[in-house]
Design a protein around this motif. Sequence first.
Motif, PDB file in Angstrom:
ATOM      1  N   SER A   1      -3.093   8.801   5.150  1.00  0.00           N
ATOM      2  CA  SER A   1      -3.613   8.745   3.785  1.00  0.00           C
ATOM      3  C   SER A   1      -2.501   8.947   2.773  1.00  0.00           C
ATOM      4  O   SER A   1      -1.393   9.374   3.103  1.00  0.00           O
ATOM      5  N   SER A   2      -2.821   8.679   1.520  1.00  0.00           N
ATOM      6  CA  SER A   2      -1.854   8.936   0.456  1.00  0.00           C
ATOM      7  C   SER A   2      -1.547  10.425   0.363  1.00  0.00           C
ATOM      8  O   SER A   2      -0.423  10.821   0.036  1.00  0.00           O
TER       9      SER A   2
ATOM     10  N   GLU B   1       2.361   1.799  -3.307  1.00  0.00           N
ATOM     11  CA  GLU B   1       1.365   2.348  -4.222  1.00  0.00           C
ATOM     12  C   GLU B   1       1.190   3.843  -3.977  1.00  0.00           C
ATOM     13  O   GLU B   1       1.081   4.625  -4.932  1.00  0.00           O
ATOM     14  N   TYR B   2       1.175   4.254  -2.712  1.00  0.00           N
ATOM     15  CA  TYR B   2       1.096   5.674  -2.403  1.00  0.00           C
ATOM     16  C   TYR B   2       2.258   6.437  -3.059  1.00  0.00           C
ATOM     17  O   TYR B   2       2.064   7.510  -3.638  1.00  0.00           O
ATOM     18  N   VAL B   3       3.466   5.885  -2.924  1.00  0.00           N
ATOM     19  CA  VAL B   3       4.650   6.541  -3.487  1.00  0.00           C
ATOM     20  C   VAL B   3       4.524   6.679  -5.000  1.00  0.00           C
ATOM     21  O   VAL B   3       4.887   7.717  -5.581  1.00  0.00           O
TER      22      VAL B   3
ATOM     23  N   ILE C   1       0.837  -1.203   0.000  1.00  0.00           N
ATOM     24  CA  ILE C   1       0.000   0.000   0.000  1.00  0.00           C
ATOM     25  C   ILE C   1       0.868   1.248   0.000  1.00  0.00           C
ATOM     26  O   ILE C   1       0.633   2.201  -0.752  1.00  0.00           O
ATOM     27  N   HIS C   2       1.905   1.254   0.846  1.00  0.00           N
ATOM     28  CA  HIS C   2       2.798   2.416   0.905  1.00  0.00           C
ATOM     29  C   HIS C   2       3.541   2.598  -0.417  1.00  0.00           C
ATOM     30  O   HIS C   2       3.770   3.729  -0.862  1.00  0.00           O
TER      31      HIS C   2
ATOM     32  N   ARG D   1       2.158   7.330  -6.771  1.00  0.00           N
ATOM     33  CA  ARG D   1       1.254   8.403  -7.203  1.00  0.00           C
ATOM     34  C   ARG D   1       1.914   9.785  -7.142  1.00  0.00           C
ATOM     35  O   ARG D   1       1.329  10.766  -7.600  1.00  0.00           O
TER      36      ARG D   1
ATOM     37  N   LEU E   1       1.137  11.320   2.970  1.00  0.00           N
ATOM     38  CA  LEU E   1       2.478  10.930   2.526  1.00  0.00           C
ATOM     39  C   LEU E   1       2.935  11.808   1.377  1.00  0.00           C
ATOM     40  O   LEU E   1       4.099  12.229   1.332  1.00  0.00           O
ATOM     41  N   ALA E   2       2.041  12.110   0.444  1.00  0.00           N
ATOM     42  CA  ALA E   2       2.406  12.954  -0.689  1.00  0.00           C
ATOM     43  C   ALA E   2       2.891  14.316  -0.225  1.00  0.00           C
ATOM     44  O   ALA E   2       3.840  14.880  -0.783  1.00  0.00           O
TER      45      ALA E   2
END
Length: 232
Positions: free
Chosen positions: A109-110, A19-21, A16-17, A23, A113-114
Amino acid sequence: MIRILVVDDDFNVSHIHSEYVSRVEGFEVVGEAASVAEAVQAVRAHHPDLLLLDIFLPDGTGLDVLRQLIQDQGDARPDAFVITADHDISTVRAAMKLGAVGYLVKPFSSADLAERLNAYRELHHRMDTLGLVSGTVATDQADVDALFSAVRPPAIPRVPVKGHSAPTLTAIHQALRTAGSALSATEAAELTGVSRATAQRYLTYLEKEGIARLELRYGATGRPEHRYRIAR
């Protein structure tokens, strides 16, 4: 591209992390690790710029990873965002002493992190601009202050005991941060779904705490309009 190694003992969370990266523009995941030993080996193999580092690992902690990298690589070690469900102040303090440049508490949330990753990318850009990568020293106090604050998002003040709620304060704060220009109380109210009077009260509080900056817009007649933006 800024290269990231994701370190987490939970296979699904690690994905999941990652995948966040994926984006966030300008970043790529070069590997995943699930233990202290795997993390140290992966750093040696992939030479990441940044670790997303969980605290609780099966053979130790993320802090052990940082200690091992300090011993092995010194100043050449990658930076680290410490990511954990543990928000005990002693853990935060230990991570800071070991050089962690950021700290995220699960779940996040993404967008959370973003925000950190974009700030980290800005830090790299500033360092390149100032020539710090090649070893020169920034001589301007504002430049130094900007470097130290680059990966720390604007703080939200502590909510007073009476008269304010944390969710509303967060919503008003977020509206200011994402607005393309200064907001009036009416505009802040429309964006957050609260009354104009409530928006004005929170905006005034944020301005008093130094989180927002008041700007006066003068028209042809009458009193100037009060508008607010995030203080930089």
